[in-house]
Scaffold this motif. Structure first.
Motif, mmCIF file in Angstrom:
data_model
loop_
_atom_site.group_PDB
_atom_site.id
_atom_site.type_symbol
_atom_site.label_atom_id
_atom_site.label_comp_id
_atom_site.label_asym_id
_atom_site.label_seq_id
_atom_site.Cartn_x
_atom_site.Cartn_y
_atom_site.Cartn_z
ATOM 1 N N GLU A 78 0.832 -1.210 0.000
ATOM 2 C CA GLU A 78 0.000 0.000 0.000
ATOM 3 C C GLU A 78 0.867 1.261 0.000
ATOM 4 O OE1 GLU A 78 -3.631 2.052 -0.107
ATOM 5 O OE2 GLU A 78 -3.124 -0.076 -0.423
ATOM 6 N N LEU A 79 1.965 1.227 0.749
ATOM 7 C CA LEU A 79 2.862 2.384 0.768
ATOM 8 C C LEU A 79 3.477 2.634 -0.609
ATOM 9 C CD1 LEU A 79 4.790 2.193 4.173
ATOM 10 C CD2 LEU A 79 3.396 4.080 3.325
ATOM 11 N N ARG A 80 3.935 1.581 -1.264
ATOM 12 C CA ARG A 80 4.507 1.751 -2.605
ATOM 13 C C ARG A 80 3.480 2.349 -3.567
ATOM 14 N NH1 ARG A 80 6.428 -3.633 -1.550
ATOM 15 N NH2 ARG A 80 8.631 -3.612 -0.916
ATOM 16 N N TRP A 81 2.245 1.843 -3.483
ATOM 17 C CA TRP A 81 1.185 2.330 -4.368
ATOM 18 C C TRP A 81 0.959 3.826 -4.163
ATOM 19 C CZ3 TRP A 81 -2.190 -0.853 -7.482
ATOM 20 C CH2 TRP A 81 -3.223 -0.144 -8.084
ATOM 21 N N ARG A 82 0.825 4.240 -2.920
ATOM 22 C CA ARG A 82 0.505 5.641 -2.640
ATOM 23 C C ARG A 82 1.703 6.564 -2.885
ATOM 24 N NH1 ARG A 82 -3.998 6.253 1.996
ATOM 25 N NH2 ARG A 82 -5.165 4.327 1.598
ATOM 26 N N ILE A 83 2.896 6.089 -2.590
ATOM 27 C CA ILE A 83 4.080 6.914 -2.856
ATOM 28 C C ILE A 83 4.253 7.132 -4.354
ATOM 29 C CG2 ILE A 83 6.606 6.925 -2.733
ATOM 30 C CD1 ILE A 83 6.384 5.650 0.006
ATOM 31 N N LYS A 84 4.001 6.110 -5.144
ATOM 32 C CA LYS A 84 4.120 6.257 -6.603
ATOM 33 C C LYS A 84 3.099 7.277 -7.113
ATOM 34 C CE LYS A 84 5.275 5.169 -10.869
ATOM 35 N NZ LYS A 84 4.273 5.949 -11.613
ATOM 36 N N GLU A 85 1.861 7.194 -6.649
ATOM 37 C CA GLU A 85 0.857 8.163 -7.088
ATOM 38 C C GLU A 85 1.209 9.576 -6.642
ATOM 39 O OE1 GLU A 85 -2.805 6.725 -5.511
ATOM 40 O OE2 GLU A 85 -3.237 5.451 -7.269
ATOM 41 N N ALA A 86 1.713 9.713 -5.401
ATOM 42 C CA ALA A 86 2.073 11.040 -4.899
ATOM 43 C C ALA A 86 3.270 11.615 -5.643
ATOM 44 C CB ALA A 86 2.357 10.961 -3.396
ATOM 45 N N PHE A 87 4.237 10.787 -5.974
ATOM 46 C CA PHE A 87 5.397 11.263 -6.726
ATOM 47 C C PHE A 87 5.002 11.698 -8.128
ATOM 48 C CE2 PHE A 87 9.270 9.268 -4.416
ATOM 49 C CZ PHE A 87 8.932 9.987 -3.278
ATOM 50 N N ASP A 88 4.115 10.945 -8.767
ATOM 51 C CA ASP A 88 3.661 11.336 -10.101
ATOM 52 C C ASP A 88 2.927 12.671 -10.052
ATOM 53 O OD1 ASP A 88 4.761 9.049 -11.099
ATOM 54 O OD2 ASP A 88 2.882 7.917 -11.185
ATOM 55 N N ALA A 89 2.124 12.857 -9.009
ATOM 56 C CA ALA A 89 1.386 14.122 -8.902
ATOM 57 C C ALA A 89 2.310 15.292 -8.580
ATOM 58 C CB ALA A 89 0.309 13.994 -7.827
ATOM 59 N N ALA A 90 3.378 15.027 -7.844
ATOM 60 C CA ALA A 90 4.302 16.093 -7.470
ATOM 61 C C ALA A 90 5.408 16.298 -8.493
ATOM 62 C CB ALA A 90 4.915 15.788 -6.103
ATOM 63 N N GLY A 91 5.464 15.488 -9.545
ATOM 64 C CA GLY A 91 6.493 15.640 -10.567
ATOM 65 C C GLY A 91 7.848 15.100 -10.166
ATOM 66 N N ILE A 92 7.880 14.205 -9.176
ATOM 67 C CA ILE A 92 9.136 13.581 -8.753
ATOM 68 C C ILE A 92 9.315 12.301 -9.557
ATOM 69 C CG2 ILE A 92 10.405 12.616 -6.810
ATOM 70 C CD1 ILE A 92 8.738 14.350 -4.958
ATOM 71 N N ARG A 93 10.425 12.226 -10.266
ATOM 72 C CA ARG A 93 10.643 11.096 -11.163
ATOM 73 C C ARG A 93 11.344 9.969 -10.413
ATOM 74 N NH1 ARG A 93 14.384 10.791 -16.613
ATOM 75 N NH2 ARG A 93 13.986 8.586 -17.052
ATOM 76 N N ILE A 94 10.781 8.780 -10.545
ATOM 77 C CA ILE A 94 11.380 7.569 -9.970
ATOM 78 C C ILE A 94 12.292 6.948 -11.009
ATOM 79 C CG2 ILE A 94 10.884 5.283 -9.029
ATOM 80 C CD1 ILE A 94 8.246 6.342 -8.032
ATOM 81 N N ILE A 95 13.432 6.490 -10.608
ATOM 82 C CA ILE A 95 14.383 5.873 -11.532
ATOM 83 C C ILE A 95 13.743 4.645 -12.155
ATOM 84 C CG2 ILE A 95 16.591 4.689 -11.696
ATOM 85 C CD1 ILE A 95 16.828 7.672 -11.411
ATOM 86 N N GLY A 96 13.846 4.556 -13.472
ATOM 87 C CA GLY A 96 13.274 3.427 -14.194
ATOM 88 C C GLY A 96 11.919 3.720 -14.781
ATOM 89 N N GLY A 97 11.317 4.875 -14.442
ATOM 90 C CA GLY A 97 10.012 5.210 -14.986
ATOM 91 C C GLY A 97 10.115 5.930 -16.319
ATOM 92 N N ALA A 98 8.971 6.286 -16.871
ATOM 93 C CA ALA A 98 8.934 6.998 -18.152
ATOM 94 C C ALA A 98 9.416 8.435 -17.956
ATOM 95 C CB ALA A 98 7.515 6.992 -18.713
ATOM 96 N N PRO A 99 10.051 9.041 -18.955
ATOM 97 C CA PRO A 99 10.519 10.422 -18.801
ATOM 98 C C PRO A 99 9.355 11.384 -18.668
ATOM 99 C CG PRO A 99 10.775 9.668 -21.070
ATOM 100 C CD PRO A 99 10.386 8.471 -20.264
ATOM 101 N N ALA A 100 9.576 12.405 -17.896
ATOM 102 C CA ALA A 100 8.534 13.405 -17.685
ATOM 103 C C ALA A 100 8.286 14.177 -18.970
ATOM 104 C CB ALA A 100 8.954 14.363 -16.571
ATOM 105 N N PRO A 101 7.054 14.677 -19.203
ATOM 106 C CA PRO A 101 6.766 15.443 -20.434
ATOM 107 C C PRO A 101 7.625 16.710 -20.493
ATOM 108 C CG PRO A 101 4.737 14.795 -19.325
ATOM 109 C CD PRO A 101 5.841 14.465 -18.397
#
Length: 364
Positions: free
Chosen positions: A294-317
């Motif tokens: 649950e923590l991973r799920w919510r942290i990923k959503e919060a990072f996407d909303a805040a524009g924080i890029r996680i290593i290994g993810g798609a490049p930001a627009p």
């Protein structure tokens, strides 16, 4: 030949023999009657003593077994009463308590019966004036022989008794027993039954368990590690993660599964291309994996909303990627590219042989 007729004894000859037989029988009866008269009191005393020993032993055994059964029933009743409360499901497992109490009660009943009846048997033999020295010596030798022959069974039994008495684990606990791991579904005096993660059932002898890791007692730890770019703002990352933790701690059912606040431990690892942020929280036993997911799920959503890029993810627009190196597709220079190099000369084709002069015949 003339027939011989056997001589018939006369009545005068038979009378002394009959008299002697009658006198012997009368003497035997008299001796038996005198023996009974002399020893009947002793026999009656011994019989009454043996009867008294048997009655006391049976009554004492019945009282002890009933007392143990009543004690076990009271323990089970108290466990069921606590289970109905809000905290009962967390602190008490009724099935675990029931099996543990039944196993302890069975051991105590068997031991008490053996001690009482064994002591009564020895007292009866002593009342019959039987020498107990050779009997006890033979029983000791037989016990040693049985102990050597069934040492694994004795080891399993003793290990099971101590595991149950010390409450090392019980029904519903998830344990790592070394030889197998899984959820405990039955605890016996000789064998512990486990159900593995894939549904298989393991029968583990108690004597083979050298160490036990109980994963269901106390509390567990949920740990989440997130890799982000080294250029991200650490204060912003802490603020976002702390907001996720505070929200999770207030929602149902996570507020019951968490036993403490979610802590942002900080940077766990810093590399040239990434840095790792570690998050930890204390949870109920066995709930750490659900909390981590649950923590991973919510942290990923919060990072996407805040524009924080996680290593290994798609490049930001709109993010500019580094230009590709044009020399990356060029192969290294080869020695064969120069026709005058020794490698090129060595690989040159062999020139054809010259044609023979007219009139010259080539050997066959």
């Amino acid at each position: 030949m003339p027939l011989e007729v056997p001589a018939v004894p006369s009545p005068a000859t038979l009378l002394p023999q009959a008299a002697s037989t009658t006198d012997d029988a009368a003497e035997s009866v008299t001796n038996a009657a005198s023996f009974v008269e002399e020893n009947w009191a002793t026999w009656l005393s011994i019989g009454l003593r043996i009867l008294l020993i048997i009655v006391i032993a049976v009554a004492l055994r019945s009282v002890v077994r009933k007392a143990l059964t009543k004690l076990i029933s009271r323990m089970n009743t108290s466990a069921e009463a606590v289970e109905g409360t809000a905290l009962g499901g967390l602190l008490v497992n009724a099935e675990r308590r029931r099996q543990r109490s039944e196993a302890i009660g069975s051991v105590l009943r068997s031991v008490s019966s053996f001690l009482i009846l064994g002591t009564a048997a020895l007292m009866v033999l002593a009342a019959l004036k039987i020498d107990l020295g050779p009997l006890l010596a033979s029983a000791g030798v037989a016990g040693v022989a049985i102990g050597f022959g069934a040492r694994n069974l004795v080891t399993d039994f003793l290990s099971g008794v101590f595991m149950i008495m010390e409450d090392q684990y019980g029904v519903g606990d998830k344990i790592d027993a070394g030889v197998a791991s899984g959820e405990v579904i039955e605890v016996g005096l000789r064998v512990t039954k486990l159900r593995g993660d894939s549904g298989e059932i393991w029968y583990v002898r108690n004597g083979e368990i050298k160490r036990i890791g109980n994963l269901s007692q106390g509390w567990a730890t949920a740990g989440v590690a997130v890799q982000v770019k080294p250029t991200e703002n650490l204060a912003h990352i802490r603020e976002v993660v702390q907001g996720v933790a505070d929200t999770l701690a207030k929602e149902t059912p996570w507020d019951e599964r968490l036993w403490g606040p979610v802590d942002v431990l900080g940077l766990d690892e810093v590399l040239l291309a990434s840095m790792t942020v570690k998050v930890s929280a204390k949870t109920m036993p066995g709930q750490q994996f659900a909390v981590e997911r649950e923590l991973r799920w919510r942290i990923k959503e919060a990072f996407d909303a805040a524009g924080i890029r996680i290593i290994g993810g798609a490049p930001a627009p709109g993010e500019d990627e580094a230009p590709a190196d044009p020399a990356a597709a060029v192969s290294a220079p080869s020695a064969l590219a120069n026709p005058a190099s020794p490698q090129s000369l060595a690989t040159a084709p062999i020139p054809p042989a010259p044609a023979p002069a007219p009139g010259v015949r080539l050997p066959k």
